[in-house]
Motif scaffolding. Structure first.
Motif, short mmCIF file in Angstrom:
data_model
loop_
_atom_site.label_atom_id
_atom_site.label_comp_id
_atom_site.label_asym_id
_atom_site.label_seq_id
_atom_site.Cartn_x
_atom_site.Cartn_y
_atom_site.Cartn_z
N ALA A 55 16.90 23.22 41.48
CA ALA A 55 16.44 24.21 42.45
C ALA A 55 16.29 25.57 41.78
O ALA A 55 16.77 25.80 40.68
CB ALA A 55 17.42 24.30 43.62
N ARG A 56 15.61 26.47 42.54
CA ARG A 56 15.44 27.83 42.03
C ARG A 56 15.65 28.82 43.17
O ARG A 56 15.51 28.47 44.35
CB ARG A 56 14.08 28.04 41.39
N LYS A 57 15.97 30.04 42.76
CA LYS A 57 16.12 31.15 43.71
C LYS A 57 15.54 32.38 43.04
O LYS A 57 15.92 32.74 41.93
CB LYS A 57 17.58 31.38 44.05
N TRP A 58 14.61 33.01 43.72
CA TRP A 58 14.00 34.25 43.26
C TRP A 58 14.39 35.38 44.20
O TRP A 58 14.44 35.18 45.42
CB TRP A 58 12.48 34.13 43.23
N GLU A 78 9.08 19.79 39.84
CA GLU A 78 9.81 18.94 38.90
C GLU A 78 11.31 19.23 38.94
O GLU A 78 11.74 20.31 39.35
CB GLU A 78 9.29 19.16 37.48
N THR A 79 12.09 18.25 38.48
CA THR A 79 13.53 18.43 38.26
C THR A 79 13.79 18.15 36.78
O THR A 79 14.17 17.05 36.39
CB THR A 79 14.38 17.49 39.15
N ALA A 87 13.53 22.22 25.70
CA ALA A 87 13.09 23.35 26.51
C ALA A 87 12.08 22.86 27.54
O ALA A 87 11.46 21.81 27.38
CB ALA A 87 12.45 24.42 25.62
N PHE A 88 11.95 23.63 28.60
CA PHE A 88 10.98 23.37 29.66
C PHE A 88 10.24 24.66 29.93
O PHE A 88 10.86 25.68 30.22
CB PHE A 88 11.69 22.89 30.93
N SER A 89 8.92 24.65 29.76
CA SER A 89 8.10 25.84 29.99
C SER A 89 7.17 25.59 31.17
O SER A 89 6.68 24.47 31.36
CB SER A 89 7.26 26.17 28.76
N TYR A 90 6.94 26.64 31.92
CA TYR A 90 6.00 26.54 33.04
C TYR A 90 5.52 27.93 33.41
O TYR A 90 6.02 28.93 32.91
CB TYR A 90 6.67 25.88 34.25
N ASN A 91 4.50 27.97 34.27
CA ASN A 91 4.07 29.25 34.81
C ASN A 91 3.86 29.10 36.30
O ASN A 91 3.60 28.01 36.81
CB ASN A 91 2.83 29.78 34.10
N SER A 92 4.02 30.22 36.98
CA SER A 92 3.80 30.29 38.42
C SER A 92 3.47 31.75 38.72
O SER A 92 3.13 32.50 37.80
CB SER A 92 5.02 29.80 39.18
N TYR A 93 3.59 32.16 39.96
CA TYR A 93 3.18 33.52 40.28
C TYR A 93 4.00 34.09 41.44
O TYR A 93 4.63 33.37 42.20
CB TYR A 93 1.70 33.57 40.65
#
Length: 130
Positions: A55-58, A78-79, A87-93
């Motif tokens: 999970a994530r929290k912004w 993804e989990t 490493a795990f790289s991604y982008n979002s906005y």
């Protein structure tokens, strides 16, 4: 003894902001949040154990002090399970009304079931002056 919801950050588990882009007029956005900031992150597992991020929290704070908290399961659908050295790289906005700052964290567990978290470093999102 730790509280049942206690978690730890394994030494060597880190999040790095690789790149931040401002995209003017990047499609249709709500009028209250017309600015688009694309972030590229890498989560590096330099620890000695495998971790699974669930999970994530912004926490996004705009220039007026208004705070939005964005929480959810998974990371871009993804989990990721990261073995030591992976490493795990991604982008979002993020959409923003104007200048803002973002921080937060990713949450999950290691292979022993210990709850883990790793903080997202605070970064500033600034609308370029025309």
């Amino acid at each position: 003894m730790d509280a049942p919801d206690a978690s730890e950050t394994p030494a060597g588990l880190e999040v790095v902001l690789d790149k931040l882009e401002y995209l003017p007029g990047a499609g249709r956005t709500p009028p209250e949040t017309p600015h688009v900031f694309v972030y590229h992150l890498t989560i590096r597992n330099g620890s000695d154990r495998a971790v699974t991020l669930l999970a994530r929290k912004w926490i996004v704070q705009d220039a007026t002090g208004e705070v939005r908290v964005i929480e959810g399961d998974k990371i871009v659908g993804e989990t990721p399970r990261l073995e030591p050295g992976q490493a795990f790289s991604y982008n979002s906005y993020h959409l923003a009304a104007g200048d803002a700052e973002a921080t937060g964290g990713f949450h999950g567990h290691d292979d022993t079931g210990t709850r883990i978290h790793v903080r997202i470093p605070r970064f500033a999102m600034r609308v370029p002056k025309e």
